[in-house]
Design a protein around this motif. Structure first.
Motif, PDB file in Angstrom:
ATOM      1  N   LYS A 146       0.915  -1.344  -0.026  1.00 59.07           N
ATOM      2  CA  LYS A 146      -0.012  -0.038   0.010  1.00 59.07           C
ATOM      3  C   LYS A 146       0.753   1.145   0.024  1.00 59.07           C
ATOM      4  CE  LYS A 146      -3.863  -2.153   2.454  1.00 59.07           C
ATOM      5  NZ  LYS A 146      -4.922  -1.999   3.344  1.00 59.07           N
ATOM      6  N   GLU A 147       0.310   2.309  -0.214  1.00 57.07           N
ATOM      7  CA  GLU A 147       0.819   3.637  -0.435  1.00 57.07           C
ATOM      8  C   GLU A 147       1.127   4.228   1.025  1.00 57.07           C
ATOM      9  OE1 GLU A 147      -0.361   5.238  -4.782  1.00 57.07           O
ATOM     10  OE2 GLU A 147      -0.858   6.503  -3.045  1.00 57.07           O
ATOM     11  N   ARG A 148       2.063   4.923   1.420  1.00 53.34           N
ATOM     12  CA  ARG A 148       2.080   5.644   2.470  1.00 53.34           C
ATOM     13  C   ARG A 148       1.197   6.414   2.930  1.00 53.34           C
ATOM     14  NH1 ARG A 148       7.885   8.163   3.528  1.00 53.34           N
ATOM     15  NH2 ARG A 148       6.853   9.787   1.911  1.00 53.34           N
TER      16      ARG A 148
ATOM     17  N   ASP B 133      -3.900  -2.022  11.388  1.00 52.67           N
ATOM     18  CA  ASP B 133      -3.100  -0.867  11.668  1.00 52.67           C
ATOM     19  C   ASP B 133      -1.615  -1.356  11.622  1.00 52.67           C
ATOM     20  OD1 ASP B 133      -5.332  -0.261  14.570  1.00 52.67           O
ATOM     21  OD2 ASP B 133      -5.052   1.025  12.739  1.00 52.67           O
ATOM     22  N   THR B 134      -1.600  -2.672  11.168  1.00 52.60           N
ATOM     23  CA  THR B 134      -0.134  -3.179  11.013  1.00 52.60           C
ATOM     24  C   THR B 134       0.312  -2.304   9.778  1.00 52.60           C
ATOM     25  OG1 THR B 134      -0.859  -5.333  11.634  1.00 52.60           O
ATOM     26  CG2 THR B 134       0.950  -5.372  10.334  1.00 52.60           C
ATOM     27  N   ALA B 135       1.713  -2.079  10.231  1.00 52.50           N
ATOM     28  CA  ALA B 135       2.394  -1.129   9.028  1.00 52.50           C
ATOM     29  C   ALA B 135       3.583  -0.578   9.801  1.00 52.50           C
ATOM     30  CB  ALA B 135       1.419   0.191   8.611  1.00 52.50           C
ATOM     31  N   VAL B 136       4.385   0.027   8.791  1.00 52.98           N
ATOM     32  CA  VAL B 136       5.764   0.459   9.220  1.00 52.98           C
ATOM     33  C   VAL B 136       5.354   2.027   9.649  1.00 52.98           C
ATOM     34  CG1 VAL B 136       8.117   1.335   8.601  1.00 52.98           C
ATOM     35  CG2 VAL B 136       7.378  -0.958   7.773  1.00 52.98           C
ATOM     36  N   TYR B 137       5.489   2.366  10.836  1.00 53.29           N
ATOM     37  CA  TYR B 137       5.245   3.892  10.994  1.00 53.29           C
ATOM     38  C   TYR B 137       6.394   4.761  11.021  1.00 53.29           C
ATOM     39  CZ  TYR B 137       0.624   2.421  12.506  1.00 53.29           C
ATOM     40  OH  TYR B 137      -0.571   1.862  12.741  1.00 53.29           O
TER      41      TYR B 137
END
Length: 121
Positions: free
Chosen positions: A43-45, A90-94
């Motif tokens: 996905k996009e940021r 909510d799983t993602a690189v923050y």
């Protein structure tokens, strides 16, 4: 110039909480609008939350309103993201980000390296 270093990511079960921190160095921290963004696999940021220089204004993506809280401590050169009621989506690189301009997504020009948040179901 400002350098940003995120910490606090990890693995948490759905419904749990995490607090992310972003430590800034370089120019005066209080001169920066600060933001949090995230990017999930494939996905996009996307924008998550932002806070104005004096913390007088905060901004949130609809998907996190009521669950996430952004705050800053200008004495500690740190911005925080308290994340409650976490969901698998909510799983993602923050990523922590900074701009010397007001909050508009395209204004952010300084970025940290990111911290992984994984929410298990």
């Amino acid at each position: 110039q400002v350098q940003l270093v995120e910490s606090g990511g990890g693995l948490v079960q759905a419904g749990g909480s995490l607090r992310l921190s972003c430590a800034a160095s370089g120019r005066t921290f209080s001169s920066y609008t600060m933001g949090w963004f995230r990017q999930a696999p494939g996905k996009e940021r996307e924008f998550v939350a932002a806070i104005s220089r004096s913390a007088g204004n905060t901004y949130y993506a609809d998907s996190v309103k009521g669950r996430f809280t952004i705050s800053r401590d200008n004495a500690k050169n740190t911005v925080y993201l308290q994340m409650n009621s976490l969901k698998p989506e909510d799983t993602a690189v923050y990523y922590c980000a900074a701009t010397t301009r007001p909050h508009i997504v395209k204004n952010y020009g300084y970025w940290g390296q990111g911290t992984q948040v994984t929410v298990s179901s």
